[in-house]
Design a protein around this motif. Structure first.
Motif, mmCIF file in Angstrom:
data_model
loop_
_atom_site.group_PDB
_atom_site.id
_atom_site.type_symbol
_atom_site.label_atom_id
_atom_site.label_comp_id
_atom_site.label_asym_id
_atom_site.label_seq_id
_atom_site.Cartn_x
_atom_site.Cartn_y
_atom_site.Cartn_z
ATOM 1 N N ASN A 210 2.820 -3.981 -0.633
ATOM 2 C CA ASN A 210 2.822 -5.279 0.052
ATOM 3 C C ASN A 210 1.431 -5.658 0.569
ATOM 4 N N ARG A 213 0.297 -5.019 4.128
ATOM 5 C CA ARG A 213 0.952 -5.689 5.254
ATOM 6 C C ARG A 213 2.269 -4.980 5.563
ATOM 7 N N VAL A 214 2.120 -3.716 5.934
ATOM 8 C CA VAL A 214 3.232 -2.843 6.298
ATOM 9 C C VAL A 214 2.831 -2.150 7.596
ATOM 10 N N LEU A 291 6.823 -3.268 -2.309
ATOM 11 C CA LEU A 291 7.419 -2.297 -1.408
ATOM 12 C C LEU A 291 8.505 -1.539 -2.166
ATOM 13 N N LEU A 297 9.482 -2.739 5.882
ATOM 14 C CA LEU A 297 8.178 -3.323 6.194
ATOM 15 C C LEU A 297 7.602 -2.787 7.501
ATOM 16 N N GLU A 298 8.458 -2.537 8.479
ATOM 17 C CA GLU A 298 7.939 -2.128 9.785
ATOM 18 C C GLU A 298 8.863 -1.134 10.458
#
Length: 335
Positions: A210, A213-214, A291, A297-298
């Motif tokens: 990603n 942006r993880v 991903l 993602l978080e």
């Protein structure tokens, strides 16, 4: 001498550091490991070799999925406290059998052994992966965890339920710890900090999910160990205020607790890469990838409960942690 503490997964990353800390504090330790080839066994052997010279450490090569060997282990030693860190790790789905053997059968054998041996407190590894498809951040132990998105997460959720049932049925006091992205010296080669460092040092391409942006709750291993050792002597006794009609996943009428253990300050993977580049003095060759399935993602830990109960307060910044890891990496690999 006091009865030894059993640490399973003693040749593993977190297990090795826990044993080192316990030995430094004067505790006798029995450490077991099956040396599965999930990653380079030479690294496990190197960790184990650093523990064996201690005269208060006894190392055993044993697979907890072997019920008789597990029973024999508990019959030969009088364990009062057990720290169970052995597991088949990883959210990437490849082969389900090792997960079932280690995380389900092995855990059941351990629970049975603890029950019959009258163990006073079992501290076991769960994972932040149990939060799965949860969207509410930060992740709290008081939220439900009914939607795991990897087989690994499903087995860790099963571990929590199995431990709770043994606490309820047999009074086996147990504490589950949901780890959040642990890193540091002697770490696992399949995890981001080690994997990125190794590739950048060799001027090989790194795959960045990603576009970086993880966000992960990167937690330095010494902070994790501090939390574990503070909990070992704090066996839960059950929560008299527990409501069976509206159960709280983190508490129970039985002597079982679950805690998040993490840094509670997520960092973007792009920043991690920049810190590794600075520590190595080399730029990364990047390839953006989607991903992977089973990943999120978080992750962000709410550690209010652990902070309240044992004063858990992670103190190692990502900058300092990466610096220490890269220093170890250079020495271990001769870079």
């Amino acid at each position: 001498m006091s009865s030894p503490i059993l640490v399973t997964g003693a040749a593993g990353f977190i297990g090795y550091h826990v044993v080192e800390r316990l030995l430094a504090e004067g505790h006798p330790v029995v450490g077991v490991d099956s040396f599965t080839p999930y990653y380079d066994v030479a690294l496990k052997e190197a960790r184990f070799a650093r523990l064996t010279p201690h005269n208060t450490f006894l190392g055993e090569r044993l697979d907890l999925a072997d019920a008789q060997a597990t029973r024999d282990l508990f019959q030969h030693h009088r364990f009062e406290r057990v720290i169970h860190l052995a597991a088949q790790p990883g959210v990437r789905f490849v082969d389900p059998q090792p997960y079932a053997a280690s995380n389900l059968i092995g855990f059941m054998n351990l629970l049975e052994a603890c029950r019959h041996a009258g163990v006073q407190h079992l501290v076991y590894a769960s994972s932040s992966s149990v939060y799965g498809a949860n969207r509410k951040l930060p992740f709290s132990e008081h939220d439900t965890t009914d939607h795991p998105i990897s087989l690994y997460a499903a087995t860790k959720k099963a571990n929590e339920m199995m431990a709770h049932s043994y606490a309820h049925l047999f009074g086996l006091s147990s504490t589950g710890l949901r780890f959040f992205t642990v890193y540091g010296p002697w770490g696992r080669p399949d995890m981001a900090v080690y994997k990125f460092t190794h590739a950048i040092a060799q001027e090989r391409e790194i795959q960045v999910a990603n576009a970086g942006r993880v966000w992960r709750d990167f937690t330095y291993v010494d902070d994790i160990v501090e939390g574990i050792v503070r909990l070992v002597d704090r066996a839960p006794s059950g929560n008299p205020a527990w409501n069976a009609e509206a159960p709280d996943p983190a508490t129970s009428a039985a002597p079982h607790r679950v805690y998040n253990i993490g840094n509670d300050s997520p960092e973007e993977v792009n920043r991690l890469i920049a810190l590794i580049e600075a520590a190595l003095g080399r730029r990364a060759v990047r390839a953006d990838v989607p991903l992977p399935p089973g990943d999120v993602l978080e992750t962000r830990a709410n550690v209010t409960d652990l902070r309240r109960d044992v004063g858990f307060a992670p103190s190692t910044s990502l900058e300092e942690g990466v610096r220490r890891f890269v220093e170890w990496y250079r020495g271990y690999h001769g870079v």
